[in-house]
Design an enzyme around this catalytic site. Structure first.
Site, PDB file in Angstrom:
ATOM      1  N   THR B  22      -3.099  -7.273  -0.551  1.00  0.00           N
ATOM      2  CA  THR B  22      -2.975  -5.938  -1.125  1.00  0.00           C
ATOM      3  C   THR B  22      -4.265  -5.562  -1.861  1.00  0.00           C
ATOM      4  O   THR B  22      -4.857  -6.371  -2.560  1.00  0.00           O
ATOM      5  CB  THR B  22      -1.723  -5.791  -2.023  1.00  0.00           C
ATOM      6  OG1 THR B  22      -1.450  -4.400  -2.182  1.00  0.00           O
ATOM      7  CG2 THR B  22      -1.900  -6.430  -3.395  1.00  0.00           C
ATOM      8  N   CYS B  28      -1.488  -0.828 -11.178  1.00  0.00           N
ATOM      9  CA  CYS B  28      -0.364  -1.378 -10.409  1.00  0.00           C
ATOM     10  C   CYS B  28      -0.315  -2.898 -10.562  1.00  0.00           C
ATOM     11  O   CYS B  28      -1.292  -3.516 -10.985  1.00  0.00           O
ATOM     12  CB  CYS B  28      -0.518  -1.072  -8.923  1.00  0.00           C
ATOM     13  SG  CYS B  28      -0.498   0.676  -8.516  1.00  0.00           S
ATOM     14  N   HIS B  45       3.766  -4.735  -4.255  1.00  0.00           N
ATOM     15  CA  HIS B  45       2.750  -3.946  -4.963  1.00  0.00           C
ATOM     16  C   HIS B  45       3.453  -2.721  -5.536  1.00  0.00           C
ATOM     17  O   HIS B  45       3.738  -1.776  -4.808  1.00  0.00           O
ATOM     18  CB  HIS B  45       1.644  -3.539  -3.965  1.00  0.00           C
ATOM     19  CG  HIS B  45       0.535  -2.709  -4.564  1.00  0.00           C
ATOM     20  ND1 HIS B  45      -0.756  -2.778  -4.098  1.00  0.00           N
ATOM     21  CD2 HIS B  45       0.513  -1.779  -5.546  1.00  0.00           C
ATOM     22  CE1 HIS B  45      -1.530  -1.923  -4.779  1.00  0.00           C
ATOM     23  NE2 HIS B  45      -0.769  -1.301  -5.661  1.00  0.00           N
TER      24      HIS B  45
END
Lengths: 282, 159
Positions: B22, B28, B45
């Site tokens: 990711t 995040c 994520h």
């Protein structure tokens, strides 16, 4: 420290602003200009024509019917919006390039630009501001200085990041200290040399210092916030990371709170998926 | 083979040729879980702490929020044979821009939400790289369970 003049001179090494675009912009500045005059200039640049059509048809402009020709696009959009679209269409290739200095892969700076544009519009709607014709384009162009500063940041990166890590400076402040100029100022000078409209130049120059114009600039503080949110989400973020200042007074100015920021993120997620066509411009 | 986990997305796998990746972990959070016995792993994520912000969105995409995404990540791994007690849990992300007022700290809120959920469910974090003003890319090898990070301005490291 490097001589600032060397950096400013390097602006001239960018490809010249396309003649077609600057002539079209000149024509659009004249309120008596006709659609035919504009078409007669733009139609000979296929890349710009294609990008204008793609932008007209993107979800961002939300036109109800599909635009097939330059003429239709020009009739449906106002002069100010058209100016914006032409500017975006002609500069996109610079943003799509790989940027080694900031460690951004091909396309990443454009992604960052588009995300900032979309969030600017979301914020503008949320705070009840009327849609400013330069908002989206100024947001797209805010980091143009990174294209110029690329090679200098590459050469002096270790020193710049050391200043960030040690001295509690933001990356922008460290650029200024190490290079004598930062990407916002270089971007504004680039815009000036290409005769960008004054409001767009100002937004580029002050996109990290909106407190200077909080009460009298309708786009810069919004673009500032949009950029900070885009950075926070890590979209098109290079090795300068998130090392920029979050300024509470700008949120306060618009009456926005932490929860608003989260709701903006949710809205953005919805809209970002609809603008994949803009991301693919070249 | 790299399998990309997008923003507000989750992937699980028991295929040893797969590496889950990711990008763009700013505020995040990237969460990986891995059972070394059956070699099953997953990556989430998520963007925001709590689904009460927008329950419609949470129904359509539970991976947007910590409180709806994390349980699904664990359950999806159980379906592939993973066992909770053997899971190795690693966390990265939660950064923020420079802001002394704390208004912009979605990253910190994201991490706090995860800690709260783990505390309630007796989950321990084995390794983490959280906060700061950096951007991270996170990778999980399903063959080995190794988690690596690329951190902006710092380079690569094994978590």
């Amino acid at each position: 420290m490097i001589d600032v003049d060397v950096i400013i001179k390097s602006i001239n090494k960018l490809p010249p602003f396309p003649d077609v675009a600057s002539r079209a912009l000149q024509i659009l500045d004249d309120p008596r200009a006709s659609v035919d005059q504009v078409i007669s200039v733009i139609q000979y640049d296929q890349a710009v024509t294609a990008n204008v059509l793609k932008l007209c048809n993107s979800a961002y402009y939300g036109l109800r019917r599909k635009v097939h020709s330059l003429r239709e696009g020009l009739v449906l959009l106002g002069n100010a919006e058209l100016k914006s679209i032409i500017l975006a269409s002609t500069t996109v290739r610079l943003f799509q390039q790989e940027n080694k200095g900031y460690d951004l892969a091909k396309g990443e700076l454009w992604k960052h630009a588009v995300a900032t544009g979309i969030i600017s519009k979301i914020i503008s709607d949320r705070v009840g501001a009327s849609e400013h014709p330069s908002l989206f384009t100024a947001a797209l162009l805010h980091d143009i200085g990174k294209v110029v500063l690329n090679s200098f940041v590459d050469r002096y990166f270790e020193q710049i990041i050391a200043l960030v890590n040690e001295g509690e400076l933001s990356f922008l402040e460290a650029e200024s200290k190490m290079l004598g100029i930062n990407h916002a100022e270089v971007g504004a000078k680039t815009g000036e040399s290409w005769n960008f409209p004054g409001d767009i130049v100002q937004a580029i120059r002050l996109h990290h210092s909106p407190e200077e114009v909080l009460d009298d600039d309708p786009i810069t503080p919004i673009i500032y916030l949009a950029n900070i949110i885009t950075l926070s989400m890590g979209i098109g973020v290079g090795r300068d990371g998130l090392s920029y200042r979050g300024k509470q007074e700008v949120l306060k100015h618009y009456g926005l709170k932490a929860k608003d920021l989260q709701e903006i993120v949710v809205d953005f997620y919805d809209q970002y998926s609809k603008v994949q066509d803009i991301l693919k411009l070249s | 083979m790299d399998v990309i986990v997008g923003v507000a997305d989750m992937k699980v796998s028991d295929d040893p040729s797969v590496t889950l990746v990711t990008h763009s972990l700013g505020s995040c959070i990237g969460l990986t879980v891995y059972d070394p016995v059956v070699k099953v792993g997953g990556m989430l994520h998520y963007m925001l702490p709590e689904s009460q912000l927008d329950s419609n969105k949470a129904r359509n995409n539970p991976w947007m929020f910590a409180d709806t995404g994390i349980p699904i990540l664990f359950k999806s791994c159980y379906k592939l044979g993973a066992v909770k007690g053997r899971m190795i849990v690693k966390v990265a992300g939660g950064s923020q821009v420079m802001d002394s007022s704390g208004v912009f700290n979605i990253g910190k809120r994201n991490y706090a939400a995860l800690r709260k959920i783990f505390w309630r469910n007796n989950v321990l974090i084995d390794a983490e790289d959280i906060g700061g003003s950096v951007n991270r890319t996170m990778r999980l090898s399903i063959a080995t369970g190794e988690v690596t990070l690329k951190i902006s301005g710092q380079g690569n490291k094994i978590l």
